[in-house]
Enzyme design. Structure first.
Site, PDB file in Angstrom:
ATOM      1  N   ASP A  47      21.511  45.508  23.391  1.00  0.00           N
ATOM      2  CA  ASP A  47      20.638  45.894  22.278  1.00  0.00           C
ATOM      3  C   ASP A  47      21.162  45.288  20.978  1.00  0.00           C
ATOM      4  O   ASP A  47      20.550  45.456  19.923  1.00  0.00           O
ATOM      5  CB  ASP A  47      20.445  47.413  22.192  1.00  0.00           C
ATOM      6  CG  ASP A  47      21.741  48.166  22.041  1.00  0.00           C
ATOM      7  OD1 ASP A  47      22.813  47.535  21.986  1.00  0.00           O
ATOM      8  OD2 ASP A  47      21.704  49.424  21.969  1.00  0.00           O
ATOM      9  N   SER A  48      22.259  44.518  21.066  1.00  0.00           N
ATOM     10  CA  SER A  48      22.661  43.671  19.938  1.00  0.00           C
ATOM     11  C   SER A  48      21.543  42.674  19.643  1.00  0.00           C
ATOM     12  O   SER A  48      21.559  42.022  18.590  1.00  0.00           O
ATOM     13  CB  SER A  48      23.974  42.936  20.252  1.00  0.00           C
ATOM     14  OG  SER A  48      23.875  42.253  21.488  1.00  0.00           O
TER      15      SER A  48
ATOM     16  N   ASP B  19      20.679  46.786  28.363  1.00  0.00           N
ATOM     17  CA  ASP B  19      20.982  48.018  27.635  1.00  0.00           C
ATOM     18  C   ASP B  19      19.802  48.973  27.639  1.00  0.00           C
ATOM     19  O   ASP B  19      18.655  48.555  27.416  1.00  0.00           O
ATOM     20  CB  ASP B  19      21.291  47.678  26.172  1.00  0.00           C
ATOM     21  CG  ASP B  19      22.774  47.675  25.896  1.00  0.00           C
ATOM     22  OD1 ASP B  19      23.520  48.432  26.560  1.00  0.00           O
ATOM     23  OD2 ASP B  19      23.201  46.910  25.004  1.00  0.00           O
TER      24      ASP B  19
ATOM     25  N   LYS C  26      23.011  49.444  31.133  1.00  0.00           N
ATOM     26  CA  LYS C  26      24.193  49.946  30.414  1.00  0.00           C
ATOM     27  C   LYS C  26      23.754  51.060  29.489  1.00  0.00           C
ATOM     28  O   LYS C  26      22.680  50.990  28.884  1.00  0.00           O
ATOM     29  CB  LYS C  26      24.853  48.808  29.625  1.00  0.00           C
ATOM     30  CG  LYS C  26      26.026  49.275  28.740  1.00  0.00           C
ATOM     31  CD  LYS C  26      26.899  48.139  28.277  1.00  0.00           C
ATOM     32  CE  LYS C  26      26.423  47.376  27.080  1.00  0.00           C
ATOM     33  NZ  LYS C  26      26.158  48.165  25.861  1.00  0.00           N
TER      34      LYS C  26
ATOM     35  N   GLU D 231      25.468  54.102  26.548  1.00  0.00           N
ATOM     36  CA  GLU D 231      26.635  54.469  25.745  1.00  0.00           C
ATOM     37  C   GLU D 231      27.057  55.902  26.038  1.00  0.00           C
ATOM     38  O   GLU D 231      26.215  56.780  26.216  1.00  0.00           O
ATOM     39  CB  GLU D 231      26.321  54.286  24.258  1.00  0.00           C
ATOM     40  CG  GLU D 231      26.035  52.835  23.904  1.00  0.00           C
ATOM     41  CD  GLU D 231      25.853  52.586  22.400  1.00  0.00           C
ATOM     42  OE1 GLU D 231      25.912  53.556  21.605  1.00  0.00           O
ATOM     43  OE2 GLU D 231      25.636  51.413  22.037  1.00  0.00           O
TER      44      GLU D 231
ATOM     45  N   GLU E  52      34.750  48.916  23.556  1.00  0.00           N
ATOM     46  CA  GLU E  52      34.523  48.161  22.325  1.00  0.00           C
ATOM     47  C   GLU E  52      35.418  48.688  21.212  1.00  0.00           C
ATOM     48  O   GLU E  52      35.452  49.890  20.936  1.00  0.00           O
ATOM     49  CB  GLU E  52      33.036  48.253  21.907  1.00  0.00           C
ATOM     50  CG  GLU E  52      32.760  47.481  20.623  1.00  0.00           C
ATOM     51  CD  GLU E  52      31.283  47.218  20.340  1.00  0.00           C
ATOM     52  OE1 GLU E  52      30.421  47.567  21.181  1.00  0.00           O
ATOM     53  OE2 GLU E  52      31.000  46.655  19.260  1.00  0.00           O
TER      54      GLU E  52
HETATM   55  O1  KIV Z   1      24.636  45.140  22.822  1.00  0.00           O
HETATM   56  C1  KIV Z   1      25.638  44.466  23.064  1.00  0.00           C
HETATM   57  O2  KIV Z   1      25.672  43.238  22.875  1.00  0.00           O
HETATM   58  C2  KIV Z   1      26.807  45.154  23.588  1.00  0.00           C
HETATM   59  C3  KIV Z   1      28.076  44.368  23.685  1.00  0.00           C
HETATM   60  C4  KIV Z   1      28.712  44.287  22.362  1.00  0.00           C
HETATM   61  C5  KIV Z   1      28.994  44.932  24.700  1.00  0.00           C
HETATM   62  O3  KIV Z   1      26.747  46.290  23.893  1.00  0.00           O
END
Ligand code: KIV
Length: 293
Positions: free
Chosen positions: A73-74, A112, A142, A144, A210
């Protein structure tokens, strides 16, 4: 026929590790699965992960042999122009994840679950993850949180959806946590260890760490049977992840200390755009060879 006793028999030849199975540099062309990730931890093999948000970039990384790609989600900051990851929606993640899956044939694609798509509870998490698996075709999701996301992780894994857990600095909590190193001090370190063990017990196949002190990340890595994937968490994690736009120098502004830049795409692209503009303004492009008759 004489039989040699154990003491007389020649020493068995030392077997070289089977490099064809390696996640990076391996020979297989089928898609990598979470079982391959588990086997890599057993072999003590380190592996790289990069983020990807579109088909073309993902195809470059796939051809380069990157075994795991994260549709992070970056994308919020690095692709969609938001200031944080918080506004990213499940619809956006589904579109980006499907593109990354289409652009790759070997990498395991992890997507994510964005903010607001799993915090309500396990059923909401299952609904969201199912969309990413069915519509986009990702191999894992993924989310959190360790202890706080235990029920979500358990239900997803029981339902057949592999889960990568994300601990330490969790950017979806920026409004409560800020962007600070996590796990400093005895109490915070113990909580991080508990979170990691709880993610493993719930069935997660890997844990992202992280912005965590390197010594603590090393301890977590030693304590788990599943791999740790570090970002700003030192050299002892089983795997390392970087955001691709940071790693290739496309992101503007000051980079965090943990980023290593392997190229300067921002410079290359800016220079190319200026050269094109000058050619157009000066009449050098298109030249005769670019014309269609
Ligand atoms: O969203 C993302 O890119 C991440 C990485 C920084 C692990 O969660």
């Amino acid at each position: 026929m004489t039989q040699l006793s154990a003491a007389q028999s020649p020493a068995p030849k030392e077997r070289a590790p089977d490099s064809s199975k390696a996640l990076y540099g391996g020979k297989g062309t089928r898609r990598i699965t979470v079982r391959d990730i588990t086997a890599a931890k057993e072999r003590g093999e380190k592996w790289p992960m990069l983020t990807a948000y579109d088909a073309m970039t993902a195809s470059v990384f796939d051809e380069a042999g990157i075994p795991v790609m994260l549709v992070g989600d970056s994308a919020g900051n690095c692709h969609l122009g938001y200031e944080t990851t918080v506004p990213v929606t499940l619809d956006e993640m589904a579109v980006l994840s499907a593109a990354v899956v289409r652009g790759t044939s070997r990498a395991l694609i992890v997507a994510d679950l964005p903010f607001g798509s799993y915090q309500e509870g396990p059923v909401q998490a299952l609904r969201s993850a199912t969309r990413l698996v069915k519509e986009a075709g990702v191999g894992a999701v993924k989310l959190e949180g360790g202890e706080r996301s235990l029920a979500q992780t358990e239900l997803l894994v029981q339902s057949g959806i592999p889960v990568m857990s994300h601990l330490g600095l969790t950017p979806q909590s920026v409004n409560t946590m800020g962007y600070r190193v996590q796990g400093r001090g005895e109490e915070a370190a113990q909580q991080l260890l508990r979170d990691a063990k709880s993610a493993e017990a719930a069935g997660a196949f890997a844990v992202v760490l992280e912005l965590v002190p390197a010594e603590l990340a090393a301890e977590v890595t030693r304590s788990l049977h599943i791999p740790t994937v570090g970002i700003g968490a030192g050299a002892d994690c089983d795997a390392q992840v970087l955001v691709w736009t940071d790693m290739l120098g496309l992101t503007g502004g000051k980079m965090p200390r943990f980023v290593k830049q392997y190229a300067n795409l921002r410079g290359v692209m800016g220079d190319a755009a200026k050269a094109f503009a000058e050619d157009v303004v000066g009449g050098a492009f298109p030249a005769a060879e670019h014309a269609v008759h």
